[in-house]
Design a protein around this motif. Structure first.
Motif, PDB file in Angstrom:
ATOM      1  N   LEU A   1       0.918  -1.142   0.088  1.00  0.00           N
ATOM      2  CA  LEU A   1       0.036  -0.003   0.010  1.00  0.00           C
ATOM      3  C   LEU A   1       0.853   1.323   0.071  1.00  0.00           C
ATOM      4  CD1 LEU A   1      -3.044  -0.960   2.526  1.00  0.00           C
ATOM      5  CD2 LEU A   1      -3.030  -1.015   0.037  1.00  0.00           C
TER       6      LEU A   1
ATOM      7  N   GLU B   1       0.644   4.379  -2.637  1.00  0.00           N
ATOM      8  CA  GLU B   1       0.452   5.732  -2.112  1.00  0.00           C
ATOM      9  C   GLU B   1       1.636   6.631  -2.511  1.00  0.00           C
ATOM     10  OE1 GLU B   1      -0.565   6.082   2.300  1.00  0.00           O
ATOM     11  OE2 GLU B   1       1.655   6.805   2.380  1.00  0.00           O
ATOM     12  N   ASP B   2       2.879   6.041  -2.685  1.00  0.00           N
ATOM     13  CA  ASP B   2       3.876   7.107  -3.181  1.00  0.00           C
ATOM     14  C   ASP B   2       3.562   7.320  -4.547  1.00  0.00           C
ATOM     15  OD1 ASP B   2       5.100   7.022  -0.813  1.00  0.00           O
ATOM     16  OD2 ASP B   2       6.459   5.426  -1.485  1.00  0.00           O
TER      17      ASP B   2
ATOM     18  N   ALA C   1      -3.713  14.211  -1.678  1.00  0.00           N
ATOM     19  CA  ALA C   1      -2.987  13.083  -1.211  1.00  0.00           C
ATOM     20  C   ALA C   1      -2.037  13.222  -0.077  1.00  0.00           C
ATOM     21  CB  ALA C   1      -2.345  12.151  -2.195  1.00  0.00           C
TER      22      ALA C   1
ATOM     23  N   MET D   1      -2.195   8.036   3.779  1.00  0.00           N
ATOM     24  CA  MET D   1      -3.670   8.031   3.282  1.00  0.00           C
ATOM     25  C   MET D   1      -4.134   6.524   3.193  1.00  0.00           C
ATOM     26  SD  MET D   1      -5.082   9.991  -0.035  1.00  0.00           S
ATOM     27  CE  MET D   1      -4.343   8.917  -1.238  1.00  0.00           C
ATOM     28  N   LEU D   2      -3.231   5.569   2.739  1.00  0.00           N
ATOM     29  CA  LEU D   2      -3.628   4.284   2.188  1.00  0.00           C
ATOM     30  C   LEU D   2      -3.091   3.336   3.701  1.00  0.00           C
ATOM     31  CD1 LEU D   2      -2.977   3.729  -1.238  1.00  0.00           C
ATOM     32  CD2 LEU D   2      -5.343   4.461   0.025  1.00  0.00           C
ATOM     33  N   THR D   3      -1.944   3.730   4.342  1.00  0.00           N
ATOM     34  CA  THR D   3      -1.205   2.840   5.085  1.00  0.00           C
ATOM     35  C   THR D   3      -1.642   3.150   6.729  1.00  0.00           C
ATOM     36  OG1 THR D   3       0.531   4.368   5.206  1.00  0.00           O
ATOM     37  CG2 THR D   3       0.588   2.597   3.526  1.00  0.00           C
TER      38      THR D   3
ATOM     39  N   VAL E   1      -8.410   1.063  -6.192  1.00  0.00           N
ATOM     40  CA  VAL E   1      -7.823   2.323  -6.262  1.00  0.00           C
ATOM     41  C   VAL E   1      -8.015   3.311  -7.448  1.00  0.00           C
ATOM     42  CG1 VAL E   1      -5.445   3.213  -5.778  1.00  0.00           C
ATOM     43  CG2 VAL E   1      -6.088   1.322  -4.288  1.00  0.00           C
TER      44      VAL E   1
ATOM     45  N   CYS F   1      -9.581   6.788  -7.396  1.00  0.00           N
ATOM     46  CA  CYS F   1      -8.904   7.816  -7.617  1.00  0.00           C
ATOM     47  C   CYS F   1      -9.699   8.655  -8.679  1.00  0.00           C
ATOM     48  CB  CYS F   1      -7.436   7.575  -8.147  1.00  0.00           C
ATOM     49  SG  CYS F   1      -6.333   7.259  -7.246  1.00  0.00           S
TER      50      CYS F   1
ATOM     51  N   GLU G   1      -8.776  12.977  -2.693  1.00  0.00           N
ATOM     52  CA  GLU G   1      -8.036  11.969  -1.611  1.00  0.00           C
ATOM     53  C   GLU G   1      -8.891  10.743  -1.493  1.00  0.00           C
ATOM     54  OE1 GLU G   1      -7.789  12.974   2.640  1.00  0.00           O
ATOM     55  OE2 GLU G   1      -9.577  14.270   2.222  1.00  0.00           O
TER      56      GLU G   1
END
Length: 193
Positions: free
Chosen positions: A78, A82-83, A90, A94-96, A119, A123, A133
């Motif tokens: 994740l 996310e990166d 963002a 946000m995802l972790t 995802v 998005c 986000e």
């Protein structure tokens, strides 16, 4: 012929797909073993084995959330996603962080393809709605759909079971499309004088 090239090819349930005929993992080496070709209709009985002789089959299961190592691997995956997200709002974690990893695992059962679809669609919704986000509330409005995979065979394991949507998820909100004003011309500034 050795080309000194590494190729990584991805597929779903390759052993059952018939692409390589039936094979089995050798418990001693962990490598997949493919039985010798029996009589066939080909003028070249070795032709069917040319592909399978040239690579090792690596079996990747969905992420596991039952062990500390499994959870760590899923959260690391994740973090990699996310990166690379390019949403205006963002943020790191946000995802972790929080309940998001558990939510994403529950929605996808750790299947990378379903996570990717959720995802990506999330998005698109975040951009169209102006939220910019990913949140559990936004993702709960997304239905994971693999309906565009008409050339896949569910019986061969090429289409994973999609987890049911959360029973407590809020009803879908109508989409609102925000207007991008980045390139708007606001006219020349008034000059004092």
């Amino acid at each position: 012929m050795d080309l000194n090239v590494t190729l990584v090819l991805i597929g779903v349930d390759i052993p059952r797909s018939g692409l390589l005929r039936s094979g089995y993992p050798d418990p001693r080496t962990g490598q997949w073993v493919f039985p010798d070709l029996k009589t066939g209709k080909s003028y070249n009985p070795s032709a069917a084995t040319q592909t399978e002789r040239r690579f090792d089959l690596v079996d990747l299961d969905p992420f596991d959330y039952d062990t500390a190592e499994g959870m760590t691997a899923f959260v690391a995956h994740l973090a990699g996603i996310e990166d690379r997200l390019r949403l205006f709002r963002a943020r790191p974690g946000m995802l972790t962080e929080g309940a998001m990893p558990e939510y994403l695992f529950r929605r996808t059962r750790g299947i990378v393809g379903l996570l990717k679809r959720l995802v990506e669609d999330g998005c698109a919704e975040a951009i169209e709605s102006g939220a910019e986000e990913l949140t559990p509330d936004l993702l709960s409005t997304i239905r994971i759909s693999l309906g565009n995979l008409t050339d896949r065979d569910p019986e061969a394991g090429e289409v994973p079971d999609i987890p049911e949507e959360d029973p407590g998820s809020p009803p879908k909100k109508p989409r609102r499309r925000g207007r991008n004003t980045v390139f708007d011309d606001h006219g020349a500034k008034a000059v004092d004088g």
